[in-house]
Scaffold this motif. Structure first.
Motif, PDB file in Angstrom:
ATOM      1  N   VAL A  19      38.648 -11.101-111.102  1.00  0.00           N
ATOM      2  CA  VAL A  19      39.182 -12.018-110.105  1.00  0.00           C
ATOM      3  C   VAL A  19      40.697 -11.881-109.986  1.00  0.00           C
ATOM      4  O   VAL A  19      41.257 -11.959-108.893  1.00  0.00           O
ATOM      5  N   PHE A  20      41.360 -11.662-111.116  1.00  0.00           N
ATOM      6  CA  PHE A  20      42.818 -11.534-111.156  1.00  0.00           C
ATOM      7  C   PHE A  20      43.203 -10.232-111.859  1.00  0.00           C
ATOM      8  O   PHE A  20      43.709 -10.240-112.975  1.00  0.00           O
ATOM      9  N   PRO A  21      42.945  -9.090-111.222  1.00  0.00           N
ATOM     10  CA  PRO A  21      43.252  -7.812-111.888  1.00  0.00           C
ATOM     11  C   PRO A  21      44.753  -7.612-112.082  1.00  0.00           C
ATOM     12  O   PRO A  21      45.540  -7.805-111.162  1.00  0.00           O
ATOM     13  N   ASN A  22      45.116  -7.282-113.297  1.00  0.00           N
ATOM     14  CA  ASN A  22      46.495  -6.990-113.646  1.00  0.00           C
ATOM     15  C   ASN A  22      46.460  -6.200-114.956  1.00  0.00           C
ATOM     16  O   ASN A  22      46.079  -6.749-115.987  1.00  0.00           O
ATOM     17  N   PRO A  23      46.851  -4.942-114.941  1.00  0.00           N
ATOM     18  CA  PRO A  23      46.752  -4.120-116.160  1.00  0.00           C
ATOM     19  C   PRO A  23      47.489  -4.707-117.364  1.00  0.00           C
ATOM     20  O   PRO A  23      47.132  -4.429-118.499  1.00  0.00           O
ATOM     21  N   ASP A  24      48.495  -5.543-117.113  1.00  0.00           N
ATOM     22  CA  ASP A  24      49.251  -6.118-118.226  1.00  0.00           C
ATOM     23  C   ASP A  24      48.556  -7.322-118.859  1.00  0.00           C
ATOM     24  O   ASP A  24      48.858  -7.673-119.999  1.00  0.00           O
ATOM     25  N   THR A  25      47.661  -7.973-118.119  1.00  0.00           N
ATOM     26  CA  THR A  25      47.036  -9.193-118.635  1.00  0.00           C
ATOM     27  C   THR A  25      45.515  -9.181-118.553  1.00  0.00           C
ATOM     28  O   THR A  25      44.886 -10.216-118.766  1.00  0.00           O
ATOM     29  N   ASP A  26      44.920  -8.040-118.242  1.00  0.00           N
ATOM     30  CA  ASP A  26      43.466  -7.984-118.092  1.00  0.00           C
ATOM     31  C   ASP A  26      42.721  -8.421-119.352  1.00  0.00           C
ATOM     32  O   ASP A  26      41.717  -9.112-119.271  1.00  0.00           O
ATOM     33  N   TYR A  27      43.182  -8.000-120.496  1.00  0.00           N
ATOM     34  CA  TYR A  27      42.470  -8.245-121.741  1.00  0.00           C
ATOM     35  C   TYR A  27      43.421  -8.708-122.827  1.00  0.00           C
ATOM     36  O   TYR A  27      44.616  -8.440-122.785  1.00  0.00           O
ATOM     37  N   PHE A  28      42.867  -9.374-123.821  1.00  0.00           N
ATOM     38  CA  PHE A  28      43.612  -9.714-125.029  1.00  0.00           C
ATOM     39  C   PHE A  28      43.414  -8.568-126.011  1.00  0.00           C
ATOM     40  O   PHE A  28      42.433  -7.834-125.923  1.00  0.00           O
ATOM     41  N   GLU A  29      44.322  -8.417-126.953  1.00  0.00           N
ATOM     42  CA  GLU A  29      44.199  -7.386-127.981  1.00  0.00           C
ATOM     43  C   GLU A  29      44.245  -8.041-129.347  1.00  0.00           C
ATOM     44  O   GLU A  29      44.885  -9.072-129.537  1.00  0.00           O
ATOM     45  N   LEU A  30      43.569  -7.418-130.310  1.00  0.00           N
ATOM     46  CA  LEU A  30      43.527  -7.934-131.668  1.00  0.00           C
ATOM     47  C   LEU A  30      43.434  -6.771-132.637  1.00  0.00           C
ATOM     48  O   LEU A  30      42.623  -5.861-132.441  1.00  0.00           O
ATOM     49  N   GLU A  31      44.250  -6.819-133.657  1.00  0.00           N
ATOM     50  CA  GLU A  31      44.120  -5.864-134.755  1.00  0.00           C
ATOM     51  C   GLU A  31      43.578  -6.625-135.950  1.00  0.00           C
ATOM     52  O   GLU A  31      44.103  -7.693-136.318  1.00  0.00           O
ATOM     53  N   TYR A  32      42.521  -6.104-136.524  1.00  0.00           N
ATOM     54  CA  TYR A  32      41.876  -6.758-137.659  1.00  0.00           C
ATOM     55  C   TYR A  32      41.415  -5.696-138.650  1.00  0.00           C
ATOM     56  O   TYR A  32      40.608  -4.826-138.311  1.00  0.00           O
ATOM     57  N   ASN A  33      41.943  -5.738-139.853  1.00  0.00           N
ATOM     58  CA  ASN A  33      41.563  -4.793-140.918  1.00  0.00           C
ATOM     59  C   ASN A  33      41.558  -3.351-140.455  1.00  0.00           C
ATOM     60  O   ASN A  33      40.610  -2.603-140.702  1.00  0.00           O
ATOM     61  N   ASN A 118      41.090 -22.637-115.965  1.00  0.00           N
ATOM     62  CA  ASN A 118      41.495 -23.458-114.820  1.00  0.00           C
ATOM     63  C   ASN A 118      41.765 -22.607-113.585  1.00  0.00           C
ATOM     64  O   ASN A 118      41.402 -22.999-112.466  1.00  0.00           O
ATOM     65  N   GLU A 119      42.381 -21.456-113.762  1.00  0.00           N
ATOM     66  CA  GLU A 119      42.612 -20.547-112.633  1.00  0.00           C
ATOM     67  C   GLU A 119      41.283 -20.112-112.015  1.00  0.00           C
ATOM     68  O   GLU A 119      41.161 -20.044-110.784  1.00  0.00           O
ATOM     69  N   MET A 120      40.316 -19.818-112.853  1.00  0.00           N
ATOM     70  CA  MET A 120      39.009 -19.374-112.365  1.00  0.00           C
ATOM     71  C   MET A 120      38.304 -20.501-111.614  1.00  0.00           C
ATOM     72  O   MET A 120      37.711 -20.275-110.554  1.00  0.00           O
ATOM     73  N   LYS A 121      38.368 -21.720-112.120  1.00  0.00           N
ATOM     74  CA  LYS A 121      37.738 -22.862-111.445  1.00  0.00           C
ATOM     75  C   LYS A 121      38.420 -23.126-110.098  1.00  0.00           C
ATOM     76  O   LYS A 121      37.752 -23.438-109.115  1.00  0.00           O
ATOM     77  N   GLU A 122      39.744 -22.991-110.051  1.00  0.00           N
ATOM     78  CA  GLU A 122      40.466 -23.184-108.790  1.00  0.00           C
ATOM     79  C   GLU A 122      40.081 -22.109-107.772  1.00  0.00           C
ATOM     80  O   GLU A 122      39.904 -22.398-106.596  1.00  0.00           O
ATOM     81  N   LYS A 123      39.953 -20.892-108.245  1.00  0.00           N
ATOM     82  CA  LYS A 123      39.545 -19.790-107.356  1.00  0.00           C
ATOM     83  C   LYS A 123      38.144 -20.050-106.825  1.00  0.00           C
ATOM     84  O   LYS A 123      37.856 -19.795-105.642  1.00  0.00           O
ATOM     85  N   ALA A 124      37.255 -20.577-107.661  1.00  0.00           N
ATOM     86  CA  ALA A 124      35.890 -20.898-107.223  1.00  0.00           C
ATOM     87  C   ALA A 124      35.913 -21.957-106.119  1.00  0.00           C
ATOM     88  O   ALA A 124      35.152 -21.854-105.153  1.00  0.00           O
ATOM     89  N   LYS A 125      36.793 -22.935-106.259  1.00  0.00           N
ATOM     90  CA  LYS A 125      36.904 -23.964-105.205  1.00  0.00           C
ATOM     91  C   LYS A 125      37.312 -23.332-103.890  1.00  0.00           C
ATOM     92  O   LYS A 125      36.795 -23.699-102.832  1.00  0.00           O
ATOM     93  N   VAL A 126      38.241 -22.365-103.925  1.00  0.00           N
ATOM     94  CA  VAL A 126      38.685 -21.681-102.727  1.00  0.00           C
ATOM     95  C   VAL A 126      37.530 -20.881-102.126  1.00  0.00           C
ATOM     96  O   VAL A 126      37.309 -20.897-100.902  1.00  0.00           O
ATOM     97  N   ILE A 127      36.793 -20.190-102.973  1.00  0.00           N
ATOM     98  CA  ILE A 127      35.663 -19.375-102.514  1.00  0.00           C
ATOM     99  C   ILE A 127      34.617 -20.236-101.818  1.00  0.00           C
ATOM    100  O   ILE A 127      34.080 -19.864-100.792  1.00  0.00           O
ATOM    101  N   PHE A 128      34.342 -21.412-102.380  1.00  0.00           N
ATOM    102  CA  PHE A 128      33.278 -22.259-101.845  1.00  0.00           C
ATOM    103  C   PHE A 128      33.743 -23.264-100.786  1.00  0.00           C
ATOM    104  O   PHE A 128      32.940 -24.023-100.275  1.00  0.00           O
ATOM    105  N   SER A 129      35.033 -23.243-100.456  1.00  0.00           N
ATOM    106  CA  SER A 129      35.492 -24.203 -99.429  1.00  0.00           C
ATOM    107  C   SER A 129      35.409 -23.619 -98.037  1.00  0.00           C
ATOM    108  O   SER A 129      35.225 -22.484 -97.792  1.00  0.00           O
TER     109      SER A 129
END
Length: 129
Positions: A19-33, A118-129
């Protein structure tokens, strides 16, 4: 029909990056062990639904040679009070719990997850309005 709308109609969660494509924020990253994970976050976009959770798909970035990337998926409560395993993949419960605990331990992830919800819910309201 739009692919996002199809998912909403079918009651499926929708990935934030769809819904909000952006290469800088698309995914979270985690390093574990010594393992690096990307975490894709998905949300229910049904405007009538009162769920307060994110579906988090943890994908190990660098799999062992000759193997597919390992992953698991959880439904994480956005109040920080737990999660349910949706798909354990090849991870044992102990390792899965440890990875999730590491990802959520400082409580800092709740703010961006709730903002994205919240951004996703707001976008859904726009889609369904």
């Amino acid at each position: 029909m739009n692919p996002v709308l199809k998912k909403i109609v079918r009651g499926l969660s929708v990935c934030y990056s769809e819904v909000f494509p952006n290469p800088d924020t698309d995914y979270f990253e985690l390093e574990y062990n010594g393992k690096l994970f990307i975490i894709a976050d998905s949300y229910c976009m049904n405007p009538d639904c009162t769920c307060q959770e994110a579906v988090l798909n943890f994908v190990q970035i660098i799999p062992k040679r000759g193997r597919e990337a390992e992953s698991f998926m959880i439904r994480y409560k956005l109040n920080g009070r737990g999660y349910k395993i949706h798909d354990q993949g090849n991870f044992n419960r102990h390792e899965l719990r440890s990875i999730v605990r590491h990802f959520t331990s400082d409580g800092m992830i709740l703010k961006p997850l709730n903002e994205r919800f919240n951004e996703m819910k707001e976008k859904a309201k726009v889609i369904f309005s």
